[in-house]
Design a protein around this motif. Sequence first.
Motif, PDB file in Angstrom:
ATOM      1  N   PRO A 126     -26.023 -16.720  46.623  1.00 15.68           N
ATOM      2  CA  PRO A 126     -26.082 -16.251  45.237  1.00 15.68           C
ATOM      3  C   PRO A 126     -25.371 -17.200  44.281  1.00 15.68           C
ATOM      4  CG  PRO A 126     -24.411 -15.033  46.450  1.00 15.68           C
ATOM      5  CD  PRO A 126     -25.107 -15.914  47.447  1.00 15.68           C
ATOM      6  N   GLY A 127     -25.737 -17.128  42.988  1.00 19.58           N
ATOM      7  CA  GLY A 127     -25.092 -17.989  42.005  1.00 19.58           C
ATOM      8  C   GLY A 127     -25.106 -17.425  40.592  1.00 19.58           C
ATOM      9  N   SER A 128     -26.154 -16.705  40.214  1.00 13.50           N
ATOM     10  CA  SER A 128     -26.271 -16.195  38.844  1.00 13.50           C
ATOM     11  C   SER A 128     -25.229 -15.126  38.562  1.00 13.50           C
ATOM     12  CB  SER A 128     -27.668 -15.598  38.627  1.00 13.50           C
ATOM     13  OG  SER A 128     -28.676 -16.549  38.870  1.00 13.50           O
ATOM     14  N   SER A 129     -24.502 -15.274  37.450  1.00 14.04           N
ATOM     15  CA  SER A 129     -23.516 -14.269  37.055  1.00 14.04           C
ATOM     16  C   SER A 129     -24.162 -13.246  36.135  1.00 14.04           C
ATOM     17  CB  SER A 129     -22.342 -14.934  36.327  1.00 14.04           C
ATOM     18  OG  SER A 129     -21.647 -15.815  37.191  1.00 14.04           O
ATOM     19  N   PRO A 130     -23.707 -12.002  36.185  1.00 13.97           N
ATOM     20  CA  PRO A 130     -24.250 -10.973  35.291  1.00 13.97           C
ATOM     21  C   PRO A 130     -23.640 -11.083  33.895  1.00 13.97           C
ATOM     22  CG  PRO A 130     -22.522 -10.035  36.658  1.00 13.97           C
ATOM     23  CD  PRO A 130     -22.680 -11.469  37.095  1.00 13.97           C
ATOM     24  N   ILE A 131     -24.343 -10.552  32.907  1.00 14.15           N
ATOM     25  CA  ILE A 131     -23.754 -10.349  31.589  1.00 14.15           C
ATOM     26  C   ILE A 131     -23.999  -8.892  31.193  1.00 14.15           C
ATOM     27  CG2 ILE A 131     -24.151 -12.754  30.927  1.00 14.15           C
ATOM     28  CD1 ILE A 131     -26.327 -11.687  28.970  1.00 14.15           C
ATOM     29  N   ILE A 132     -23.218  -8.415  30.234  1.00 14.02           N
ATOM     30  CA  ILE A 132     -23.403  -7.077  29.690  1.00 14.02           C
ATOM     31  C   ILE A 132     -23.876  -7.223  28.248  1.00 14.02           C
ATOM     32  CG2 ILE A 132     -22.318  -4.884  29.078  1.00 14.02           C
ATOM     33  CD1 ILE A 132     -22.277  -5.145  32.000  1.00 14.02           C
ATOM     34  N   HIS A 133     -24.956  -6.531  27.913  1.00 16.21           N
ATOM     35  CA  HIS A 133     -25.426  -6.559  26.528  1.00 16.21           C
ATOM     36  C   HIS A 133     -26.055  -5.216  26.177  1.00 16.21           C
ATOM     37  CE1 HIS A 133     -26.929  -7.999  22.734  1.00 16.21           C
ATOM     38  NE2 HIS A 133     -28.149  -7.606  23.056  1.00 16.21           N
ATOM     39  N   ASP A 134     -25.547  -4.624  25.112  1.00 20.28           N
ATOM     40  CA  ASP A 134     -26.126  -3.377  24.589  1.00 20.28           C
ATOM     41  C   ASP A 134     -26.238  -2.305  25.671  1.00 20.28           C
ATOM     42  OD1 ASP A 134     -27.180  -1.754  22.595  1.00 20.28           O
ATOM     43  OD2 ASP A 134     -29.243  -2.412  22.920  1.00 20.28           O
ATOM     44  N   GLY A 135     -25.164  -2.176  26.465  1.00 21.19           N
ATOM     45  CA  GLY A 135     -25.137  -1.145  27.493  1.00 21.19           C
ATOM     46  C   GLY A 135     -25.965  -1.457  28.724  1.00 21.19           C
ATOM     47  N   LYS A 136     -26.390  -2.711  28.861  1.00 22.55           N
ATOM     48  CA  LYS A 136     -27.215  -3.102  30.008  1.00 22.55           C
ATOM     49  C   LYS A 136     -26.568  -4.258  30.762  1.00 22.55           C
ATOM     50  CE  LYS A 136     -31.532  -1.967  27.554  1.00 22.55           C
ATOM     51  NZ  LYS A 136     -30.881  -1.677  26.254  1.00 22.55           N
ATOM     52  N   VAL A 137     -26.701  -4.206  32.096  1.00 20.50           N
ATOM     53  CA  VAL A 137     -26.295  -5.321  32.949  1.00 20.50           C
ATOM     54  C   VAL A 137     -27.528  -6.205  33.136  1.00 20.50           C
ATOM     55  CG1 VAL A 137     -25.301  -6.001  35.163  1.00 20.50           C
ATOM     56  CG2 VAL A 137     -24.710  -3.773  34.164  1.00 20.50           C
ATOM     57  N   ILE A 138     -27.471  -7.428  32.635  1.00 23.34           N
ATOM     58  CA  ILE A 138     -28.604  -8.337  32.714  1.00 23.34           C
ATOM     59  C   ILE A 138     -28.420  -9.253  33.922  1.00 23.34           C
ATOM     60  CG2 ILE A 138     -30.013 -10.031  31.511  1.00 23.34           C
ATOM     61  CD1 ILE A 138     -29.875  -7.319  30.097  1.00 23.34           C
TER      62      ILE A 138
END
Length: 435
Positions: free
Chosen positions: A184-196
């Motif tokens: 794995p490598g991609s990090s998550p982000i949080i935007h507008d109440g969503k985990v992208i």
Amino acid sequence: MTAIVAAAIPTFGLAESWPQFRGPRGDGIVTEGNPPVQFGEDKNLTWKTDLEGKAWSSPVIADGTIWLTSAVEIVPTEDERVELLRKTENEERQFKQLAIAKAIELKVFAVDLETGKLKQTIELTTVEQPDAIHSLNSYASPTPVIDGNRVLCHFGTFGTFCIDRTNGKLIWERTLPLKHAVGPGSSPIIHDGKVILIQDGLERQYVTALNAETGSTEWETDRPPMDAPTGDQKKAYCTPIVVTDSNGREQLLCMGSQWMVSYNAKKGEEFWRLYHGKGFSVVPRPVFDGEAVYFSTGFGKPQLWAAKVDGSGDVTDSHVLWTVKKSIPAKPSPIAVDGLLFVVDDNGVASCIDSEDGTNVWSKRLGGKFSASPILANGRMYFCNHDGEVFVIKPGTECDIEVTNQIDGQIMASPAVIGDALILRTATSLYRFDR
């Protein structure tokens, strides 16, 4: 896990959180704080804490606590390693560059920012016979993200976990299976109440949004079709960014193999796509300066592209501003400041590029191998290589290396700044340095 306290704790400034990969803005730029320029094992060291396991994820920080993910590996013998690899879909000629564990224990550490002492260890799960990863990768490379009282910890195909950081209890967990090929490598982000989450694997490539409170799927969108002989050249490991264009559209920019794609973050609909060629296994996080997005095209022959973000549909022929093909990183992300872009390629060549036209302003060989993304704090950039060297450079039209610092251990994780403190993670330890 032990902490070595080496100095009194100074009072630090106003910047009190580092919630995601590359900091509050997601671009490596720190607007407040004054971290030390010179530091080492016996200089400006506030504390040093040994860490269990192996992880290239960066620290995230809020309310006086540092959160880190880790994977404790049950390491096989060489004969066992070869036998485990033979059970995978990898060809024997690939074995030399791969690593594999008999099992991994996924954990989260909460470390006290002031003292460096371990406050809590949260045991997430044990994965028996996990997939193989690249020998330069770890089983815990994605950086967690803090969202209010939640901390989201993502381990790719091995699981996504939402933890209440007030008590350390698990709120929800999801497993989204994916063949990463090399981990794995991609990090998550949080935007507008969503985990992208960018989910670009061998067999399928897509972007998804999970409800941050429940973990349920809000939407998922497949990537554009790719022209590649195998899935190996379709996979990617990038972290998304959110931008607003001149038309007021809020966009989710998700770089991947062959395509840079803009999505509507609310519903996952595509705004525009840009074909950048055959680049794959993309790692660097793009940056945006308010007018253009700048992104590396990944492995193969990395290039740096600049593009306008105000288009619709296929913008390949209309929105590319320029491309640079020399000394571009496949892993470290760029910094954009004052009309200049600063990059360091994987082999240690740092460059300054004019963001208006892509011309090279200067290039300088720093030395060593680089994976960590640089940061800019108080008018100085910090570049960290695999050998524990940290080059402090003033941004400008001339290469001004102010100092080269040395700490023990391998640096693969990107640094963090909290107030006037510099937080560095090596393969074995977590450091805090102060003036």
